[in-house]
Design a protein around this motif. Structure first.
Motif, short mmCIF file in Angstrom:
data_model
loop_
_atom_site.label_atom_id
_atom_site.label_comp_id
_atom_site.label_asym_id
_atom_site.label_seq_id
_atom_site.Cartn_x
_atom_site.Cartn_y
_atom_site.Cartn_z
N VAL A 110 0.84 -1.21 0.00
CA VAL A 110 0.00 0.00 0.00
C VAL A 110 0.87 1.25 0.00
O VAL A 110 0.69 2.17 -0.80
N ILE A 111 1.85 1.30 0.91
CA ILE A 111 2.67 2.50 1.03
C ILE A 111 3.54 2.70 -0.20
O ILE A 111 3.86 3.83 -0.58
N SER A 112 3.91 1.63 -0.88
CA SER A 112 4.73 1.76 -2.09
C SER A 112 4.00 2.55 -3.18
O SER A 112 4.64 3.11 -4.07
N GLN A 113 2.67 2.60 -3.11
CA GLN A 113 1.90 3.33 -4.11
C GLN A 113 1.88 4.83 -3.85
O GLN A 113 1.46 5.60 -4.71
N LEU A 114 2.31 5.25 -2.66
CA LEU A 114 2.24 6.68 -2.34
C LEU A 114 3.57 7.26 -1.89
O LEU A 114 3.70 8.48 -1.78
N ALA A 115 4.58 6.42 -1.67
CA ALA A 115 5.87 6.88 -1.18
C ALA A 115 6.94 6.79 -2.27
O ALA A 115 6.72 6.20 -3.34
N LYS A 116 8.11 7.36 -2.00
CA LYS A 116 9.25 7.23 -2.91
C LYS A 116 9.72 5.78 -2.99
O LYS A 116 10.11 5.30 -4.06
N TRP A 117 9.66 5.09 -1.84
CA TRP A 117 10.21 3.72 -1.76
C TRP A 117 9.63 3.05 -0.53
O TRP A 117 9.45 3.67 0.51
N SER A 118 9.33 1.78 -0.65
CA SER A 118 8.76 1.03 0.47
C SER A 118 9.12 -0.44 0.32
O SER A 118 8.89 -1.03 -0.73
N GLU A 119 9.69 -1.03 1.37
CA GLU A 119 10.03 -2.45 1.34
C GLU A 119 9.86 -3.06 2.73
O GLU A 119 9.91 -2.36 3.75
#
Length: 582
Positions: A123-132
């Motif tokens: 979910v956060i990968s769709q709104l942030a610069k990077w998420s893992e």
């Protein structure tokens, strides 16, 4: 060999990065992390809602130029922080968010029916610069280093690292090697080439009326001082984006504050070359299009993010680089070449546009003589300006309240104005003020906010009290959704609205609100509280709040009809339509 938790690895890496404050709410799923913050010199400041943690981190980053760090616990905590992350990514604030998740083996992927589980990283990968998500203890240092690299790459924004609770809290004997920042990320800025500086000088000197347009990137780069020197040397005018306010003192003859919209548009149309610094030329800059900008003008665009260059307005010269480095090199080149600027010719432009500015200011300031009760909204920011020191951090939140505050408050210092210029998020200001206060211990922070917006997160008054954060909340109370109500009334009965200025309650659709006595609400949480309706009492109330030395809330009753007719609404409405210039 002793044991170390996955959370302590994170804490030690943040300590090495120089992190001193972290914002978030505690939870058992990352006890192994937050319990190790204090031993590593990091102060944890806990709000009452996770989305506030994101806004606190964003404002802290904007105020200090450092990394803002926040945290949220798996499931509900992560769900709560999402709105804040959306805003901070849109605003371009350097925020690292660390979250916990359920243990390995039951999520990523969800076993089906896992408690407090959703695809947090996805979910956060769709709104942030990077998420893992971290899959094992051994990979924490590697992935944390990658996250920190992303924090400092390109345009600032939100970076997210998710760690399962069994890795976060588990104790491991294999203590990793801890590297210094220069060993895993660049600590120097991207600099423009000498050839690009030479070409910039050549284009500037050939132009008849070169101007500068400064965005938020100038603040991020701490480039206000060289910007002002370049403007003075070229004897030219600087305009700013909404978020770029404070990039140059607004009292300077070399700047045109963004609230003088007609004059700003005239400058953009008359300028044959514009040097764009750290701005995307987005929708609030009319995309750089006619009829608000000169279609034929040449553009030099400088930005740390190459993806922004030439994105909305074609550039004659596109330069990827740090704004401060660019301006420092440009200034040195201009001084070294002892360039001959036709200062008299440029001064004519400055004088003419400053006359436009002064004329507009006199018209706007006519509202300051209004002594009616309840008070005219213009009087509040103008009085705040007189009471508080010029370097006071100020937060603007709410619909029409943001407009009144912007139009009647002059910004003189960089990184002292906070709002959600790119996202227009109601309620973010309560926590932005907390983050700004944490970044400026002991200094008062003023938050001018509407009663609708204050209703989103009023519980954060208690956060200010508990953490000794000296925030003064000034609540413009009109008991309505003013900006929405204005648009609604024009949509329902435009002619009557224009004549009567407002429709009756029966002619409105759910746009009226009940009263919250914010002064008494503040007192119930241990803050100083006061209420003002008469403008002659406002200054005393502000001085008392200032003198209290603690969090204060002033409930200001404003005229609801006047508040609805905020200045510049025509232009705000025009922003929502594509420019129609040829």
């Amino acid at each position: 060999m002793g044991e170390i938790t996955g959370g302590e690895v994170l804490a030690r890496m943040l300590e090495i990065e120089g992190v001193q404050h972290l914002f978030g709410i505690i939870d058992g799923t990352y006890f192994g992390f937050y319990s190790k913050l204090k031993p590593h010199g990091i102060e944890l400041i806990t709000p009452r809602h996770e989305t506030s943690a994101a806004h606190m981190a964003g404002a802290y980053a904007r105020s200090t130029g450092k990394l803002g760090v926040c945290m949220a616990s798996n499931g509900p905590g992560v769900a709560n922080i999402l709105p804040g992350l959306v805003v901070e990514e849109a605003e371009g604030n350097r925020v690292l968010v660390i979250t916990s998740s359920r243990r390995t083996g039951i999520m990523y992927p969800d076993r089906v029916g896992t408690y407090q589980c959703f695809n947090q990283s996805g979910v956060i990968s769709q709104l942030a610069k990077w998420s893992e998500a971290v899959p094992s203890f051994e990979r924490i240092p590697e992935m944390m280093r990658r996250a920190l690299r992303k924090c400092y790459e390109g345009r600032p924004g939100v970076v997210h690292l998710d760690i399962p609770e069994n890795i976060m809290n588990g104790k491991f004997k294999e203590e990793p090697a801890f590297l210094q920042p220069h060993q895993y990320r660049s600590i120097t800025q991207v600099e423009p080439s000498d050839a690009q500086i030479d070409q910039t000088v050549e284009l500037l000197l050939k132009a008849k009326f070169p101007t500068i347009h400064a965005g938020y990137g100038v603040t991020h780069a701490k480039a206000s001082a060289p910007l002002e020197k370049v403007a003075q040397l070229l004897n030219t005018l600087v305009t700013t984006s909404w978020a770029g306010r404070g990039a140059i003192p607004e009292s300077s003859q070399h700047t045109m504050p963004m609230v003088h919209i007609e004059a700003t548009n005239n400058i953009h149309n008359e300028s044959d070359l514009v040097l764009v610094l750290g701005s995307r030329l987005g929708e609030t800059d009319w995309w750089g299009k006619a009829p608000y900008w000169n279609k034929e003008q040449k553009v030099i665009q400088v930005d740390i993010d190459p993806a922004i260059l030439g994105g909305n307005k074609p550039a004659e010269l596109a330069i990827q680089g740090d704004i401060a480095s660019f301006l420092t090199k440009l200034l040195a080149k201009l001084e070294m070449k002892k360039v001959q600027i036709d200062r008299a010719s440029m001064q004519k432009y400055i004088d003419r546009f400053n006359q436009e500015r002064q004329k507009d200011r006199r018209k706007l300031d006519e509202k300051l003589s209004d002594s009616s009760v309840p008070m005219n909204s213009a009087i509040i920011p103008a009085t705040v300006q007189k009471v508080f020191p010029p370097d006071t951090p100020v937060v603007f939140d709410g619909g029409n309240t943001v407009i009144w505050s912007n139009f009647y408050y002059q910004i003189e210092k960089p990184a002292t104005v906070f709002s959600t210029f790119k996202f227009g998020m109601l309620g973010a200001g309560t926590a932005q003020a907390l983050g700004a206060a944490a970044a400026n211990p002991g200094k008062p922070v003023v938050c001018m906010i509407g009663d609708g917006a204050m209703g989103f997160h009023p519980q954060e008054i208690e956060t200010a009290v508990r953490n000794n954060l000296r925030v003064i909340y000034i609540v413009f109370c009109d008991k309505q959704w003013g900006m929405v109500k204005m648009n609604q009334h024009f949509a329902l009965k435009p002619v009557k609205t224009l004549i009567k200025k407002s429709l009756s309650a029966e002619e409105s659709i759910k746009s009226d609100l009940g009263e919250i006595q914010f002064d008494k609400l503040a007192q119930s949480m241990g803050a100083h509280g006061a209420r003002v309706s008469d403008p002659k009492d406002l200054r005393f109330a502000l001085e008392q709040a200032y003198a209290s030395g603690k969090c204060a809330v002033i409930h200001c009753d404003v005229n609801p009809v006047q508040h609805m007719w905020a200045p510049g609404l025509k232009y705000f409405k025009d922003l929502h339509a594509e420019p129609k210039g040829k």
